[in-house]
Design a protein around this motif. Structure first.
Motif, PDB file in Angstrom:
ATOM      1  N   VAL A  81       0.823  -1.210   0.000  1.00 33.50           N
ATOM      2  CA  VAL A  81       0.000   0.000   0.000  1.00 33.50           C
ATOM      3  C   VAL A  81       0.861   1.266   0.000  1.00 33.50           C
ATOM      4  CG1 VAL A  81      -1.701   1.307   1.348  1.00 33.50           C
ATOM      5  CG2 VAL A  81      -1.946  -1.160   1.090  1.00 33.50           C
ATOM      6  N   THR A  82       1.942   1.275   0.762  1.00 31.12           N
ATOM      7  CA  THR A  82       2.802   2.461   0.827  1.00 31.12           C
ATOM      8  C   THR A  82       3.393   2.774  -0.537  1.00 31.12           C
ATOM      9  OG1 THR A  82       3.331   1.973   3.121  1.00 31.12           O
ATOM     10  CG2 THR A  82       4.812   3.471   1.959  1.00 31.12           C
ATOM     11  N   ARG A  83       3.856   1.767  -1.223  1.00 34.97           N
ATOM     12  CA  ARG A  83       4.433   1.964  -2.566  1.00 34.97           C
ATOM     13  C   ARG A  83       3.349   2.442  -3.539  1.00 34.97           C
ATOM     14  NH1 ARG A  83       8.790   2.090  -5.361  1.00 34.97           N
ATOM     15  NH2 ARG A  83       9.127   0.774  -7.171  1.00 34.97           N
ATOM     16  N   ARG A  84       2.175   1.874  -3.435  1.00 30.45           N
ATOM     17  CA  ARG A  84       1.044   2.279  -4.273  1.00 30.45           C
ATOM     18  C   ARG A  84       0.764   3.772  -4.065  1.00 30.45           C
ATOM     19  NH1 ARG A  84      -3.992  -1.362  -3.121  1.00 30.45           N
ATOM     20  NH2 ARG A  84      -2.426  -2.972  -3.159  1.00 30.45           N
ATOM     21  N   ARG A  85       0.733   4.179  -2.797  1.00 28.99           N
ATOM     22  CA  ARG A  85       0.476   5.594  -2.475  1.00 28.99           C
ATOM     23  C   ARG A  85       1.532   6.512  -3.070  1.00 28.99           C
ATOM     24  NH1 ARG A  85      -1.388   4.221   3.427  1.00 28.99           N
ATOM     25  NH2 ARG A  85      -3.614   4.600   3.148  1.00 28.99           N
ATOM     26  N   LEU A  86       2.780   6.159  -2.896  1.00 34.90           N
ATOM     27  CA  LEU A  86       3.863   7.004  -3.409  1.00 34.90           C
ATOM     28  C   LEU A  86       3.798   7.140  -4.928  1.00 34.90           C
ATOM     29  CD1 LEU A  86       6.835   5.822  -1.164  1.00 34.90           C
ATOM     30  CD2 LEU A  86       5.655   8.037  -1.097  1.00 34.90           C
ATOM     31  N   LEU A  87       3.522   6.050  -5.609  1.00 37.80           N
ATOM     32  CA  LEU A  87       3.439   6.099  -7.066  1.00 37.80           C
ATOM     33  C   LEU A  87       2.237   6.917  -7.536  1.00 37.80           C
ATOM     34  CD1 LEU A  87       4.566   2.458  -7.772  1.00 37.80           C
ATOM     35  CD2 LEU A  87       5.734   4.528  -8.564  1.00 37.80           C
ATOM     36  N   LEU A  88       1.119   6.808  -6.826  1.00 29.26           N
ATOM     37  CA  LEU A  88      -0.052   7.628  -7.171  1.00 29.26           C
ATOM     38  C   LEU A  88       0.242   9.108  -6.959  1.00 29.26           C
ATOM     39  CD1 LEU A  88      -2.879   5.409  -5.672  1.00 29.26           C
ATOM     40  CD2 LEU A  88      -2.523   5.913  -8.103  1.00 29.26           C
ATOM     41  N   LEU A  89       0.916   9.426  -5.868  1.00 29.70           N
ATOM     42  CA  LEU A  89       1.271  10.827  -5.612  1.00 29.70           C
ATOM     43  C   LEU A  89       2.266  11.343  -6.646  1.00 29.70           C
ATOM     44  CD1 LEU A  89       1.505  10.768  -1.717  1.00 29.70           C
ATOM     45  CD2 LEU A  89      -0.284  11.852  -3.122  1.00 29.70           C
ATOM     46  N   ALA A  90       3.190  10.500  -7.060  1.00 23.08           N
ATOM     47  CA  ALA A  90       4.132  10.898  -8.108  1.00 23.08           C
ATOM     48  C   ALA A  90       3.402  11.124  -9.433  1.00 23.08           C
ATOM     49  CB  ALA A  90       5.216   9.831  -8.267  1.00 23.08           C
ATOM     50  N   ALA A  91       2.420  10.272  -9.730  1.00 21.22           N
ATOM     51  CA  ALA A  91       1.613  10.461 -10.948  1.00 21.22           C
ATOM     52  C   ALA A  91       0.838  11.772 -10.864  1.00 21.22           C
ATOM     53  CB  ALA A  91       0.666   9.280 -11.140  1.00 21.22           C
ATOM     54  N   ALA A  92       0.284  12.069  -9.697  1.00 17.59           N
ATOM     55  CA  ALA A  92      -0.443  13.332  -9.506  1.00 17.59           C
ATOM     56  C   ALA A  92       0.490  14.527  -9.679  1.00 17.59           C
ATOM     57  CB  ALA A  92      -1.105  13.356  -8.127  1.00 17.59           C
ATOM     58  N   LEU A  93       1.709  14.399  -9.178  1.00 18.69           N
ATOM     59  CA  LEU A  93       2.698  15.464  -9.351  1.00 18.69           C
ATOM     60  C   LEU A  93       2.979  15.683 -10.838  1.00 18.69           C
ATOM     61  CD1 LEU A  93       4.699  17.484  -8.143  1.00 18.69           C
ATOM     62  CD2 LEU A  93       6.364  15.610  -8.015  1.00 18.69           C
ATOM     63  N   GLY A  94       3.035  14.599 -11.597  1.00 22.92           N
ATOM     64  CA  GLY A  94       3.197  14.726 -13.048  1.00 22.92           C
ATOM     65  C   GLY A  94       2.058  15.517 -13.668  1.00 22.92           C
TER      66      GLY A  94
ATOM     67  N   VAL B 255      -4.882   8.349  -0.743  1.00 24.25           N
ATOM     68  CA  VAL B 255      -5.316   8.249   0.650  1.00 24.25           C
ATOM     69  C   VAL B 255      -6.067   6.942   0.887  1.00 24.25           C
ATOM     70  CG1 VAL B 255      -6.756   9.328   2.436  1.00 24.25           C
ATOM     71  CG2 VAL B 255      -5.423  10.768   0.879  1.00 24.25           C
ATOM     72  N   PHE B 256      -6.833   6.513  -0.093  1.00 28.05           N
ATOM     73  CA  PHE B 256      -7.619   5.270  -0.015  1.00 28.05           C
ATOM     74  C   PHE B 256      -7.236   4.361  -1.187  1.00 28.05           C
ATOM     75  CE2 PHE B 256     -10.233   8.771   1.635  1.00 28.05           C
ATOM     76  CZ  PHE B 256     -10.404   8.340   2.951  1.00 28.05           C
ATOM     77  N   PRO B 257      -6.031   3.797  -1.164  1.00 33.75           N
ATOM     78  CA  PRO B 257      -5.515   3.093  -2.344  1.00 33.75           C
ATOM     79  C   PRO B 257      -5.941   1.627  -2.469  1.00 33.75           C
ATOM     80  CG  PRO B 257      -3.834   3.141  -0.671  1.00 33.75           C
ATOM     81  CD  PRO B 257      -5.023   3.879  -0.109  1.00 33.75           C
ATOM     82  N   THR B 258      -7.234   1.377  -2.416  1.00 35.56           N
ATOM     83  CA  THR B 258      -7.679   0.005  -2.641  1.00 35.56           C
ATOM     84  C   THR B 258      -7.401  -0.359  -4.096  1.00 35.56           C
ATOM     85  OG1 THR B 258      -9.911   0.642  -3.307  1.00 35.56           O
ATOM     86  CG2 THR B 258      -9.545   0.272  -0.941  1.00 35.56           C
ATOM     87  N   ARG B 259      -7.286  -1.622  -4.371  1.00 41.02           N
ATOM     88  CA  ARG B 259      -7.034  -2.063  -5.752  1.00 41.02           C
ATOM     89  C   ARG B 259      -8.108  -1.529  -6.694  1.00 41.02           C
ATOM     90  NH1 ARG B 259      -2.973  -4.356  -7.026  1.00 41.02           N
ATOM     91  NH2 ARG B 259      -1.745  -5.810  -5.859  1.00 41.02           N
ATOM     92  N   GLU B 260      -9.343  -1.565  -6.229  1.00 37.20           N
ATOM     93  CA  GLU B 260     -10.474  -1.096  -7.022  1.00 37.20           C
ATOM     94  C   GLU B 260     -10.334   0.394  -7.352  1.00 37.20           C
ATOM     95  OE1 GLU B 260     -14.470  -0.245  -4.918  1.00 37.20           O
ATOM     96  OE2 GLU B 260     -14.568  -2.279  -5.734  1.00 37.20           O
ATOM     97  N   ASN B 261     -10.036   1.216  -6.339  1.00 40.36           N
ATOM     98  CA  ASN B 261      -9.871   2.655  -6.566  1.00 40.36           C
ATOM     99  C   ASN B 261      -8.711   2.942  -7.514  1.00 40.36           C
ATOM    100  OD1 ASN B 261     -11.970   3.213  -4.825  1.00 40.36           O
ATOM    101  ND2 ASN B 261     -10.657   3.791  -3.114  1.00 40.36           N
TER     102      ASN B 261
END
Length: 177
Positions: free
Chosen positions: A81-94, A146-152
């Motif tokens: 989950v932590t890695r998922r969050r970081l990658l999503l935040l990096a994508a958002a930064l992009g 913040v809510f990184p479920t696989r579905e989300n």
């Protein structure tokens, strides 16, 4: 073997996301068709409009958006989950970088974009509409972090890739053809 619970977990929201994805593609398809038709009807205005555009920032934006899409795809692959969050935040930064570069491009174009000619009107409408989608998608990427479920993650990365696809079609139509 996939249990019935696992099947339900992976199917939740798929219909909605595909309805959203196809509606986005149809909307942008209509706008880009209008752009092409208008370029045939007003060749001088479109030639002049395209001639004044610099390609440096749009090329940089293409790279940024593709990198952001790659980060989102990597997030979808993660079990941690932590890695998922970081990658999503990096994508958002992009997405935020894309928005900043697009605003810089608008600033460089300045008053010429407000001239009211057919090219400028459609250019601002299409690129502004896309920029709105990038900004909204970036916010949703942060929310999903913040809510990184696989579905989300699956839902937002699918939509984020649609935003990428739209740009990959927009870029040559608006800047190159």
């Amino acid at each position: 073997m996939i249990s019935s619970q696992d099947a339900r977990d992976t199917d939740t929201g798929d219909l909605l996301v595909w309805i959203l994805a196809w509606s986005e593609l149809v909307a942008f398809g209509a706008l880009l068709t209008a752009f092409v038709v208008a370029s045939v009807l007003h060749p001088e205005a479109f030639a002049a409009g395209k001639a004044r555009l610099d390609h440096t920032l749009p090329i940089a934006n293409t790279i940024v958006l593709l990198a952001s899409g790659w980060l989102a795809a990597k997030a979808a692959e993660q079990k941690a989950v932590t890695r998922r969050r970081l990658l999503l935040l990096a994508a958002a930064l992009g997405g935020a970088v894309f928005g900043g570069l697009k605003c810089l491009e608008y600033a460089f174009e300045g008053a010429s974009l407000l001239s009211g000619d057919p090219f400028s009107q459609l250019y601002l409408l299409i690129t502004g509409f896309h920029l709105t989608h990038v900004a909204f998608g970036s916010m949703i990427l942060v929310l999903v972090a913040v809510f990184p479920t696989r579905e989300n993650v699956h839902l937002i990365t699918t939509l984020w890739h649609v935003i990428d696809i739209v740009w990959l079609v927009m870029f040559p139509v608006i800047y190159l053809l």
